[in-house]
Design a protein around this motif. Structure first.
Motif, PDB file in Angstrom:
ATOM      1  N   LYS A 613       2.698   1.073   3.278  1.00 41.15           N
ATOM      2  CA  LYS A 613       3.676   2.120   2.939  1.00 41.15           C
ATOM      3  C   LYS A 613       5.066   1.520   2.921  1.00 41.15           C
ATOM      4  O   LYS A 613       5.503   0.925   3.893  1.00 41.15           O
ATOM      5  CB  LYS A 613       3.607   3.237   3.984  1.00 41.15           C
ATOM      6  N   ARG A 615       9.013   2.547   2.066  1.00 43.91           N
ATOM      7  CA  ARG A 615       9.907   3.691   1.765  1.00 43.91           C
ATOM      8  C   ARG A 615       9.101   4.969   1.522  1.00 43.91           C
ATOM      9  O   ARG A 615       9.350   5.711   0.579  1.00 43.91           O
ATOM     10  CB  ARG A 615      10.767   3.436   0.532  1.00 43.91           C
ATOM     11  N   GLY A 616       8.092   5.127   2.315  1.00 41.19           N
ATOM     12  CA  GLY A 616       7.300   6.365   2.229  1.00 41.19           C
ATOM     13  C   GLY A 616       6.319   6.387   1.065  1.00 41.19           C
ATOM     14  O   GLY A 616       5.604   7.361   0.870  1.00 41.19           O
ATOM     15  N   ILE A 617       6.277   5.294   0.273  1.00 44.03           N
ATOM     16  CA  ILE A 617       5.358   5.294  -0.875  1.00 44.03           C
ATOM     17  C   ILE A 617       4.242   4.310  -0.593  1.00 44.03           C
ATOM     18  O   ILE A 617       4.499   3.178  -0.146  1.00 44.03           O
ATOM     19  CB  ILE A 617       6.094   4.862  -2.170  1.00 44.03           C
ATOM     20  N   GLU A 618       2.998   4.707  -0.864  1.00 44.96           N
ATOM     21  CA  GLU A 618       1.894   3.774  -0.624  1.00 44.96           C
ATOM     22  C   GLU A 618       1.808   2.779  -1.775  1.00 44.96           C
ATOM     23  O   GLU A 618       1.723   3.163  -2.945  1.00 44.96           O
ATOM     24  CB  GLU A 618       0.565   4.522  -0.494  1.00 44.96           C
ATOM     25  N   SER A 619       1.866   1.499  -1.419  1.00 42.93           N
ATOM     26  CA  SER A 619       1.791   0.448  -2.429  1.00 42.93           C
ATOM     27  C   SER A 619       0.418  -0.204  -2.327  1.00 42.93           C
ATOM     28  O   SER A 619       0.015  -0.643  -1.255  1.00 42.93           O
ATOM     29  CB  SER A 619       2.891  -0.569  -2.156  1.00 42.93           C
ATOM     30  N   ARG A 620      -0.305  -0.262  -3.448  1.00 44.55           N
ATOM     31  CA  ARG A 620      -1.672  -0.783  -3.385  1.00 44.55           C
ATOM     32  C   ARG A 620      -1.814  -1.995  -4.290  1.00 44.55           C
ATOM     33  O   ARG A 620      -2.318  -1.913  -5.392  1.00 44.55           O
ATOM     34  CB  ARG A 620      -2.660   0.309  -3.770  1.00 44.55           C
TER      35      ARG A 620
END
Ligand code: MSP
Length: 646
Positions: A613, A615-620
Motif C-alpha cells: 500500500k 499513499r493508501g493505494i494498493e500497488s500490485r
C-alpha cells in the motif's frame, strides 16, 4: 435547389419470433448507410417493417393459442423496441397488416390480373413453410428445401399464377445492361444463371389457410406472402396514395437484403414492377450472414444471440461498431463474444478512447482547457493534415460503395496515426519550455481537430458516441446539423474553444476471452515493495542460481492509463493490462515521465511482487527501468501484454 433523395430499405422481418443479432446486423448496415447519406446532404427515406401474413405466422399463432393478429402485434412491438435501443433512424415502419398496404396489394393484384398477367390454374408442387417458398420436385435437395434444408410439404390447390415467364428475356437484358442492379457480383452471376435456367410462372395465391390479403375478385384465395411482402416498398413510398412522395423517392436506391432472399428481390420483384410499368430499384444488395462460431443461428442449436441482452451489457454503439467493422458486407461473418470484447477494448477503449482522453487531458493541464490557435505548421503536422484529408476522401469513396468496414478501417488508421503523433511530438516536453508555447498550441490544436473530424466520420456508425466527443471537445454548434463537408475542411475548429472534462467513452471490458481465461492465471504473490527509481549505479549483487531467478515472474504490461498521485511529486498511478487481467501500480517515475507519455507503452513488469500500500493505494507489481545518475528509462518490449520476459 431541392436536396438529392436517397431511398434505402431493409427486408421486412417475419414476426414469427423475436429478432436475433443477425437481423440486427442487417438493419444496422442500412441505418449506417442512411445516416451517412443524410450526413452527405441527401434527403433520405429509410424504411423497415414487418412481414406479417402467411402460413408460418398462422401456425405460430395456433401453437400459441392466440389469433394471428394478437400474435404479430406483440412481436412487432418487440421489433420496434429493438430498433429504438439500437438507435435505428428509420423514417417509416411498415406493417403488411396495415390498411394502406392491404389496399395497395389488392390494387396491384387486380391491375396485373386485368392485363392478363395473372391467370387461374391448378398448382401441384412442394412448399417450404419456414421460407414461404414454392419448389418444383427437381429443385429439391434430397427431398428437402434447397434454401434452409428443412422438410417441404406437398401443396395441391387451385391457384392464381403470375406470368413470370413472359418477362424472362426483358429481365435478363435489364440485369445484363445494369451491372449495378444486383450486388455483389457473385450474387449477380448466380441470378443470371438462375434466369437462364428458365423462369416458371409463379403461384401467387393460396386457399388452404386464410391469414393473408384476400384476392379482391376471388376472396377464397389469399395473396401469396412474398407477392404481398415485396410490394411493401412501394406502399411506403406512396405509390397508391401519395404521387408526389412516390416520384420523389422512387426508384429505391438500395434494397438491402440477406443473400438468401436476393432471388425474390431481383427476379420476382422486378417482374412485378415491370408488369406494373414502374421503374426498377437501382440496386439489390445481398449481404452475407452472421454466423456464431462458424454455425448458422438456430433455436434447435441453442446458439441464437439476443441483441437486447448485448446492448444492455455493452451499449448500442459498441455492438453497432462491432457488426460494421468486423464483417465485410457481402461475406459471411462470425460473431463471438471474445471478438466483440477484443474490438471494444482495442479499438474503442484504447485507440479512440485514449486519443480523446490524452488530448483533452493535455489541453486541460497545459493550456487551461483552451484549444489555442495553432502556430506554424511543420512537416509532421502537414503529414497529419494530409492524412486527415485523404481519410475523408477514402471514407466517402468506400461508403459510396457500401464498403463500410473499409471506411471504418480508414478512420481508425487516422486515429492510430494521431496517437503516434502524440508520442512523436511529446507535448509534455513542449509544455515545459515557454519558448515552445506556439509549437505546443499547434500540436494540441491538431489533436482536437482530428477528433472533431473523427466524430463526424464515425457518426453514422456510432450515433451516441459522436456527439459525446463533440461535447467533450466543447464545440458549441449543434451536432445534429453537422455535414460531411465540415469533415472535409481542415481547421474548422474555432480557436478559443474550451474543452470539457474528459469522460471515458468506452470502459475496458474485464470479461476474459474464453481462450485466455483457460491459460494459467498470472501469479500475484511475492515479496518486496514497488520501486522504480534508483539514483546510483549498483555494484554487482551476490550471485543467485537460475532457480532463484526463475522465481521472478516478469511480464510485458501495456499501460492503459497514467495519472499523477496527488501530493506525491515522484509517483505515478498506472493502470496496466497484463493480457489476462488489469492491475494498478504505483511507480516512482513521475520526475522522468509525463502520464500521457506512458499510455500505450508496453513496459516490463515484475508481476509476482507482494502487493504494497502506497499513499493508501494498493500497488500490485513493479515496472522495470534502467537508471544511470539522474536519468531513467523504462524497459519496454514490443510484445503483446502478458508475454513472459525471461
Ligand atoms: N420476410 C422476409 C423478407 C421479406 S422482404 C420483402 C424474410 N424475413 S426474415 O425475418 O426471415 O429475414 C429478414 C432478413 O434477415 C433477411 O434479409 C435475412 O437474410 C436476414 N437474416 C436472418 N438471419 C440472418 C443472419 N444470421 N445474418 C444476417 N442476416 C440474417 O426473409
Amino acid at each position: 435547389m431541392p436536396k438529392k433523395t436517397f431511398y434505402i430499405t431493409t427486408p421486412i422481418y417475419y414476426p414469427s419470433d423475436r429478432l436475433h443479432i443477425g437481423h440486427a446486423y442487417c438493419t444496422t448496415i442500412a441505418d449506417a448507410i442512411a445516416r451517412y447519406k443524410r450526413l452527405a446532404g441527401f434527403d433520405v427515406f429509410f424504411l423497415t417493417g414487418s412481414d406479417e401474413h402467411g402460413q408460418k405466422i398462422q401456425r405460430k399463432a395456433e401453437e400459441n393459442n392466440t389469433t394471428p393478429q394478437a400474435y404479430v402485434d406483440k412481436i412487432v412491438a418487440s421489433f420496434k423496441h429493438l430498433w429504438e435501443k439500437l438507435n435505428i433512424s428509420n423514417d417509416d415502419f411498415i406493417r403488411t397488416t396495415e390498411r394502406r398496404h392491404h389496399e395497395l396489394v389488392q390494387a396491384v393484384f387486380q391491375k396485373i390480373f386485368d392485363q392478363g398477367d395473372i391467370y387461374k390454374a391448378e398448382y401441384e408442387g412442394w412448399y417450404c413453410t419456414p421460407c414461404e417458398t414454392f419448389w418444383l420436385e427437381r429443385q429439391l435437395n434430397d427431398g428437402k428445401c434447397p434454401d434452409c434444408g428443412r422438410p417441404v410439404e406437398i401443396v395441391k390447390e387451385e391457384s392464381y399464377f403470375f406470368r413470370m415467364s413472359k418477362y424472362q428475356d426483358r429481365l435478363l437484358k435489364y440485369i445484363e445492361e445494369n451491372p449495378e442492379f444486383i450486388q455483389p457480383t457473385s450474387r449477380r452471376n448466380e441470378m443470371i444463371n438462375f434466369i437462364k435456367g428458365g423462369l416458371e410462372d409463379l403461384c401467387v395465391s393460396r386457399t388452404t389457410f386464410d391469414w393473408g390479403i384476400p384476392v379482391p375478385f376471388d376472396t377464397k384465395h389469399v395473396v401469396y406472402v412474398w407477392f404481398d411482402a415485396l410490394t411493401n416498398y412501394i406502399t411506403a413510398a406512396g405509390y397508391l396514395n401519395d404521387r408526389e412522395k412516390f416520384s420523389k423517392y422512387w426508384p429505391a436506391d438500395i434494397h438491402l437484403v440477406g443473400k438468401e432472399i436476393v432471388r425474390f428481390h431481383s427476379i420476382i420483384w422486378p417482374i412485378i414492377l415491370m408488369a406494373l410499368g414502374v421503374e426498377l430499384p437501382k440496386m439489390v444488395y445481398g449481404h452475407g450472414w452472421l454466423v456464431v462460431e462458424g454455425d448458422k443461428m438456430s433455436k434447435s442449436k441453442g446458439n441464437v444471440i439476443d441483441p437486447i441482452a448485448l446492448i444492455d451489457e455493452f451499449g448500442s454503439d459498441a455492438i453497432r461498431y462491432f457488426l460494421l467493422r468486423e464483417i465485410a458486407l457481402g461475406l459471411d461473418g462470425n460473431f463471438s463474444r471474445d471478438a466483440l470484447i477484443s474490438r471494444i477494448n482495442a479499438d474503442l477503449a484504447n485507440d479512440l478512447g485514449n486519443l480523446l482522453h490524452r488530448s483533452l487531458n493535455m489541453i486541460g493541464r497545459f493550456n487551461g482547457g483552451v484549444i489555442e490557435a495553432p502556430g506554424e505548421t511543420e512537416a509532421i503536422d502537414q503529414e497529419l493534415h494530409d492524412l486527415a484529408r485523404t481519410t475523408v476522401a477514402q471514407y466517402e469513396k468506400h461508403m459510396e460503395h457500401q464498403d463500410i468496414n473499409t471506411a471504418l478501417k480508414e478512420v481508425w488508421a487516422l486515429i492510430g496515426r494521431t496517437n503516434k503523433y502524440i508520442d512523436e511530438t511529446a507535448p509534455w516536453a513542449l509544455a515545459k519550455d515557454p519558448a515552445k508555447k506556439d509549437r505546443l498550441n499547434t500540436v494540441l490544436y491538431n489533436l482536437a481537430e482530428v477528433l472533431r473530424i473523427a466524430a463526424i466520420l464515425i457518426s453514422p456508425f456510432m450515433p451516441v458516441t459522436a456527439p459525446k466527443i463533440w461535447a467533450q471537445l466543447g464545440i458549441k454548434t449543434d451536432f445534429a446539423s453537422v455535414t460531411l463537408g465540415e469533415a472535409q475542411a481542415w481547421g474548422r475548429l474555432p480557436a478559443g474553444t474550451i474543452v470539457a472534462q474528459p469522460e471515458p467513452l468506452f470502459p475496458r471490458i474485464e470479461d476474459k476471452p474464453a481462450a485466455e481465461a483457460e491459460t494459467k492465471p498470472v501469479q500475484t504473490v511475492a515479496t518486496a515493495a514497488p520501486k522504480a527509481e534508483t539514483t546510483d549505479q549498483p555494484s554487482c549483487l551476490p550471485e543467485i542460481t537460475i532457480d532463484e531467478f526463475a522465481k521472478l515472474d516478469l511480464r510485458v504490461a501495456k499501460v492503459l492509463a497514467a495519472e499523477k498521485v496527488k501530493k506525491a511529486d515522484k509517483l505515478l498511478l498506472l493502470t496496466v493490462d497484463l493480457g489476462t487481467e488489469q492491475r494498478t501500480i504505483i511507480s516512482g517515475i513521475a520526475k522522468h515521465y509525463e502520464p500521457e507519455q506512458l499510455v500505450g507503452q508496453n513496459v516490463v513488469m515484475v508481476v509476482n511482487l507482494k502487493p504494497a500500500k502506497i499513499r493508501g493505494i494498493e500497488s500490485r507489481g513493479m515496472v522495470l527501468a534502467a537508471s544511470c545518475d539522474d536519468k531513467l528509462q523504462l524497459v519496454t518490449a514490443d510484445m503483446p501484454p502478458g508475454s513472459k520476459v525471461k
